[in-house]
Design an enzyme around this catalytic site. Sequence first.
Site, PDB file in Angstrom:
ATOM      1  N   CYS A 275       1.399  -7.139   6.333  1.00 48.73           N
ATOM      2  CA  CYS A 275       0.852  -6.012   5.561  1.00 48.73           C
ATOM      3  C   CYS A 275      -0.661  -6.047   5.364  1.00 48.73           C
ATOM      4  CB  CYS A 275       1.598  -5.828   4.259  1.00 48.73           C
ATOM      5  SG  CYS A 275       3.341  -5.436   4.532  1.00 48.73           S
ATOM      6  N   ASP A 276      -1.107  -4.967   4.712  1.00 50.79           N
ATOM      7  CA  ASP A 276      -2.456  -4.455   4.839  1.00 50.79           C
ATOM      8  C   ASP A 276      -3.586  -5.400   4.451  1.00 50.79           C
ATOM      9  OD1 ASP A 276      -0.396  -2.447   4.569  1.00 50.79           O
ATOM     10  OD2 ASP A 276      -1.978  -0.984   4.742  1.00 50.79           O
ATOM     11  N   LYS A 277      -3.630  -5.848   3.200  1.00 43.56           N
ATOM     12  CA  LYS A 277      -4.753  -6.670   2.744  1.00 43.56           C
ATOM     13  C   LYS A 277      -4.406  -8.146   2.763  1.00 43.56           C
ATOM     14  CE  LYS A 277      -6.367  -2.703   2.153  1.00 43.56           C
ATOM     15  NZ  LYS A 277      -5.105  -2.084   2.570  1.00 43.56           N
TER      16      LYS A 277
ATOM     17  N   ASP B 151       0.810  -1.213   0.000  1.00 41.76           N
ATOM     18  CA  ASP B 151       0.000   0.000   0.000  1.00 41.76           C
ATOM     19  C   ASP B 151       0.843   1.262   0.000  1.00 41.76           C
ATOM     20  OD1 ASP B 151      -2.121  -1.758   0.140  1.00 41.76           O
ATOM     21  OD2 ASP B 151      -3.246  -0.537   1.555  1.00 41.76           O
TER      22      ASP B 151
ATOM     23  N   GLU C 120      -7.364   4.038  -0.746  1.00 41.58           N
ATOM     24  CA  GLU C 120      -6.994   4.832   0.427  1.00 41.58           C
ATOM     25  C   GLU C 120      -6.662   6.245  -0.041  1.00 41.58           C
ATOM     26  OE1 GLU C 120      -5.046   1.644   3.541  1.00 41.58           O
ATOM     27  OE2 GLU C 120      -3.726   2.955   2.405  1.00 41.58           O
TER      28      GLU C 120
ATOM     29  N   CYS D 100       5.880  -1.604   8.134  1.00 39.75           N
ATOM     30  CA  CYS D 100       6.234  -0.239   8.524  1.00 39.75           C
ATOM     31  C   CYS D 100       5.861  -0.025   9.987  1.00 39.75           C
ATOM     32  CB  CYS D 100       5.507   0.769   7.633  1.00 39.75           C
ATOM     33  SG  CYS D 100       5.870   0.561   5.873  1.00 39.75           S
TER      34      CYS D 100
ATOM     35  N   SER E 163      -5.548   5.188   5.141  1.00 41.49           N
ATOM     36  CA  SER E 163      -4.439   4.425   5.681  1.00 41.49           C
ATOM     37  C   SER E 163      -4.515   4.451   7.201  1.00 41.49           C
ATOM     38  CB  SER E 163      -3.118   5.047   5.222  1.00 41.49           C
ATOM     39  OG  SER E 163      -2.066   4.627   6.049  1.00 41.49           O
TER      40      SER E 163
END
Length: 563
Positions: free
Chosen positions: A121-123, A79, A437, A187, A460
């Site tokens: 991570c995100d998804k 992302d 996002e 991150c 985000s």
Amino acid sequence: MSNRISTISPFTRAILKAHLCSCGVDYSKMDKPVIAIANSWNEIVPGHVHLRQLADRVKEGIEAAGGLALEFNTIAVCDGIAQGHEGMKYSLPSREIVADSVETMVKAHGIFDGMVVLSSCDKIVPGMLMAAARLNLPGLVVLGGVMPNHIKPKESKAARRAFLDGKLDEKGLVEVTNQYYPGPGACPFLGTANTMQGLSEALGMALPNSSWMQALSDEQLDAAEAAGRQAVELVKKGITPSQIMTREAFENAISVLLAMGGSLNACLHLPAIAHELGIDLPMTLFDDISRRVPFLAGVTPNNQEYTTNDLQRAGGMKALMKELGGLLHTGALTVTGDSVENNIADAEVLDRDVIRTLAEPLDKEGGVAVLVGNLAADGALIKQSAVAPELRSFTGPAKVFNSEEAFSEAYEEGLIQEGDAVVIRYEGPKGGPGMRELHRCTEILGKFKRAALVTDGRFSGATSGLSIGYASPEAAEGGTIALVQDGDMIEIDIATRKLQLHVSEEELAKRAKHLEEFKIEASKLLRLYAQHASSAAKGGVRVVSEGINEAQAVKEEVTACQK
């Protein structure tokens, strides 16, 4: 112990084994429990670039416990790299691709007794959890962990602001950013990546305190090996994800999300995972729990001093859950084969600046609030833990844009003013399509002392300020946000959960009659997603069976598996 291979007809079994031998699998090991390792490793995403090394340790654990490990891969979208351009439209749909691809590999081959999903991570973490729920094989989640940070969040944020204001060049921004993002791992701020890593543990699907271990540390590598061993144990005991990810477990995860002020995207992902199990998590549930669960853990973006590395140093997820104590369902089962209560019994908060007490929280309410009103009849989300007190009540004139690009152009032309209520629409699941996002937009608006953003897109986990997203119904479905015009007054009041457009019902009805029909202009993949995507209020999940109660069908299938 028999495995799935042994249940296949003799001739088919023999040919199957021959194919596996062609891949280098030892024939003598094929009657052991076969454990899939679904790995989202690639060379593009910082949170995934090191996952091959973790997978090797997982394999060691599986083999030491008497199992046979077979690894395959799926995709992962970063992302951070996809942010601010067309690529972000693919991020949320990629969640469904991850789940589908894991299902395809497991179901097509039909040989697996258990499964370890390895991701960050995100998804990707929620996509893997969706697959775990859908397949219901004994197994657990292994997480990619966190990269270290050599500077504080406020220093990275200041560099980004300086670049946007023309005071720092590209090389300078890269150099500062690489002190904040120095290597492999998620991150370090409490964005969607670290939120979902933490919630994997809160759901009971990851080993205790593995959420935010530093990437490739000895601690993390040892935990990966332990997870491999535990996957085999879960197969032996017949403990499946549906026995762990119960309604009570999801309520635990929501409580943890609110206590740590995690990413709003979790309000999309938890319902999507629950949907695979026939469990409904309405947006209102998040707000109900937020009223009684206080905000305890202040890490960035909720403040600019601490990261998830500090949260782990302060005792990690075990310590946070221990502090929540009676607000959780501590009898819930976890992948350890034991309860939450026993898993956290020895936990201790080691830094009260990072994890506060229930008696002295950072805020008496949780980090997320659900706003309702005529502008979002089905609800909209805001991370209230990242909103300054003086901004929690706001009224301003609308400045309306039909895309992120249109807003960015207006900003470059100096058309955004102090006090504006910026509306960016047609960025929802159907309208984007893909529900981008809009973090770059929130960073731009950060230069104003008093401005708001309202969108049917999403944010985000790094976003702060008066940023309201996930507005449902979205513009593409004819929601009121599609009817807003420049100059309309928008009222936001977090305390009363109000999101109101000060335009009469008569005028809105008149505008609705002249609203142009929404047309999807996108790639084949994005059109397909848009045609089947539910609203943000329902997790943006793909609805594949019109006229059939899919959730009930899933629930009945899970019940049958449990029996």
